[in-house]
Each structure stands twice: as structure tokens, then as C-alpha cells.
Design an enzyme around this catalytic site. Sequence first.
Site, PDB file in Angstrom:
ATOM      1  N   PRO A 125       0.799  -1.325   0.009  1.00  0.00           N
ATOM      2  CA  PRO A 125       0.131   0.066  -0.016  1.00  0.00           C
ATOM      3  C   PRO A 125       0.808   1.326  -0.015  1.00  0.00           C
ATOM      4  CG  PRO A 125      -0.091  -1.090   2.420  1.00  0.00           C
ATOM      5  CD  PRO A 125       0.721  -2.098   1.095  1.00  0.00           C
ATOM      6  N   ASP A 176      14.554   3.228   4.395  1.00  0.00           N
ATOM      7  CA  ASP A 176      13.854   2.345   3.728  1.00  0.00           C
ATOM      8  C   ASP A 176      14.674   1.737   2.525  1.00  0.00           C
ATOM      9  OD1 ASP A 176      11.798   3.685   5.198  1.00  0.00           O
ATOM     10  OD2 ASP A 176      10.360   4.201   3.520  1.00  0.00           O
TER      11      ASP A 176
HETATM   12  O1  PMV Z   1       6.877   6.339   6.463  1.00  0.00           O
HETATM   13  P1  PMV Z   1       8.132   5.571   5.791  1.00  0.00           P
HETATM   14  O2  PMV Z   1       7.981   4.180   5.504  1.00  0.00           O
HETATM   15  O3  PMV Z   1       8.704   6.537   4.632  1.00  0.00           O
HETATM   16  O4  PMV Z   1       9.135   5.903   6.902  1.00  0.00           O
HETATM   17  C1  PMV Z   1       9.734   6.981   7.324  1.00  0.00           C
HETATM   18  C2  PMV Z   1      10.512   6.812   8.517  1.00  0.00           C
HETATM   19  C3  PMV Z   1      10.861   8.014   8.849  1.00  0.00           C
HETATM   20  O5  PMV Z   1      11.821   7.742  10.103  1.00  0.00           O
HETATM   21  C4  PMV Z   1       9.832   8.853   9.693  1.00  0.00           C
HETATM   22  C5  PMV Z   1      11.699   9.252   8.171  1.00  0.00           C
HETATM   23  C6  PMV Z   1      12.906   8.765   7.673  1.00  0.00           C
HETATM   24  O6  PMV Z   1      13.226   9.180   6.553  1.00  0.00           O
HETATM   25  O7  PMV Z   1      13.649   7.870   8.209  1.00  0.00           O
END
Ligand code: PMV
Length: 328
Positions: A125, A176
Site C-alpha cells: 500500500p 527504507d
Molecule cells: O513512512 P516511511 O515508511 O517512509 O518511513 C519513514 C521513516 C522516518 O523515520 C519517519 C523518516 C525517515 O526518513 O527515516
Amino acid sequence: MRSIFMDNRMENRIESHMESHTENGATLLASGSASAKTILFGEHAVVYGEPGLAIPLPTLRARAMVHAAPHSSDIRVHAPQVGIDAPLDSLPDMNPIRAVVTIFLERMKRQLPTGITLAIDSDIPVAAGLGSGAAVSIALIRALSALFQLPLDPDEISDLAYEIEKIHHGTPSGIDNAVIAAERPILFIKGKSAEPIDVQLDLPLVIVDSGEKSNTIDVVADVRRGYPANEKLIRRIGNLTRWGIDALLSHDLSALGGLMNENQRLLTALNVSNETLNRLTALAVAHGALGAKLTGAGRGGNIIALCADAADAQRIAKILSEAGGIVR
Ligand code: PMV
């Protein structure tokens, strides 16, 4: 039929694919896939140099396929989930799919042949904290690297995908792209390292979507506005990650769960949770989950609940689904 191939080496490779791969009548020239991810500990804190612990979710995937389209003179993009079915060069420069292709070709000093379709499809998703953007980028990078027979190591893949993450997220930490490229659990420190964690443990995790979108750019920007008032919270989250590594390495699920609950409490104090995420995490714990927290940027997206075993995970997944969550 026009030749879509750039050199003999490529032609040979494609011919061998022609014999072995066809899909919907179109010849599959190359493909790649990439998993979703979840952050077990440390979202937001990683942006400020604290460690984060992330794992891939191999059953949720994005896939990219390069098909021959011999009667076309285009390079076409077919990504129905994001409403794209158009020539690559008609997409805006900053379109993430176009940007992946551009950055890949620039860095690798290659040119794409015409008469192909780049087809993208994903189970992950969007805007839900599961790394959908990075997974699509990495699936496409892997497909292109297969097409050009240019094997890339995980760091090279991660670096390329990071360039696209900046388009998605502004100032991402890079966690990520690092975990999705590594395809294994990592301890991540922004700008320093993505250290693989050597752990053979199948975590009985339930992943549940709140159904509400999580806007990473906005939430990260809000946390930044609250900094340095929130610095102490951020440092405490970093400590949870450090303890989380120990719990993971010693297979101590109940310690891991306790740390997840504490992480959720700190994320709530940081104002990145919301009513639905609080309700779903509390419900999971009330029904016996060892721990539960939001995952990703928050204010929407998914929660993860750690359970004692697979049977418990199934039972708790059912309860969360009956409470309106979408079990992933
Ligand atoms: O929301 P996502 O899956 O892109 O995860 C972001 C993780 C954060 O720590 C909030 C932002 C980051 O760049 O690490």
C-alpha cells in the site's frame, strides 16, 4: 520488426528470454522485484542520527517487468495502480518512475532501447509506512540491471534508490532504501552505516493497516518543528533501538514486545500517532500481543503487533480485522 536491442550481447540475452518467458503475449525481457519493509524501532529518531532497526517483509512485494513491444517506437510505462499508462518521456521529470530510469541510465552510462514497456505492479500500500516508494524504485533498478546485465550490489542499489527517496520524502534518512536493498534486517545509522543483523528468527508479526494515509513529508517536517524541545524523546527512542537489537539477537520476544510498547508510547508523546493507531495497538496488546507500535512516519499507515507465536498472530489478526484494520 524494428530492432530494440543495443548490442549483440543484449540481443543474445533477449533471444534466450524469448524462448523461455512470455506473459500476456508480450516477451518478458527482464524483471526485478523488491519487498516492503517495516521499522521495528527508531522511526523519526533515525532522522536525528539515532539508530533504527528495520526488517524486510518478503511476502509484500513490488515487481517491475521489461516487456518487448515490437510494434511500438516508444518506451512505455504501464503502472495501473498509480494511474500511469503513457510514454516514459511524457511523464514529468520528477515522476519517481521516470526519475529512477533517468538516474539509472545516467549513472550506468546506458541508453534504453525503444519498443519496450516498463510494467510496474505492487502489493504494497502507498503512503502506509511500508516503504512502497523505495520498493518500486528498487524493483525497477533490479529489472534494469538485469536488462543491461549489470549486476549491482545492495549498496549501489540503495544509493540509486536514495536519490528517488529524496523526491518522495524530501530529507529521508535512507532507512527504507537501505533495508529493502539489503533484503535482511539492518541496524541503520543515517549517513554512516546499514549493518546487516545476523538473526535467524521468524518474528510472529501482525501488520495491520489503519486505512488512513501517512504523509511522511508532513509528519517529518512537524517533528522537525518540534525539535529541540523533543530531543530527549528522540534520544530515548534511540536507546530503545539499541536494547531492541539485544532482545532480537537473544530471541527474547517478550523483551522485544515490551520495548515496542515503550516505543509506541514515545511516538505518541512525539505526536506522530493518532487515535486509530492508538486504538489498534492497544487492542492488540489487550488481546495478548507482546507489543505493538505504529511503523513508519505515523499519523496513519500501519501498525505492527508482535505475538507469541504464529497461532496467536492469526488470532490477533482476526480481532484487529474485526475492529476495522486491514491485515496485510
Ligand atoms: O513512512 P516511511 O515508511 O517512509 O518511513 C519513514 C521513516 C522516518 O523515520 C519517519 C523518516 C525517515 O526518513 O527515516
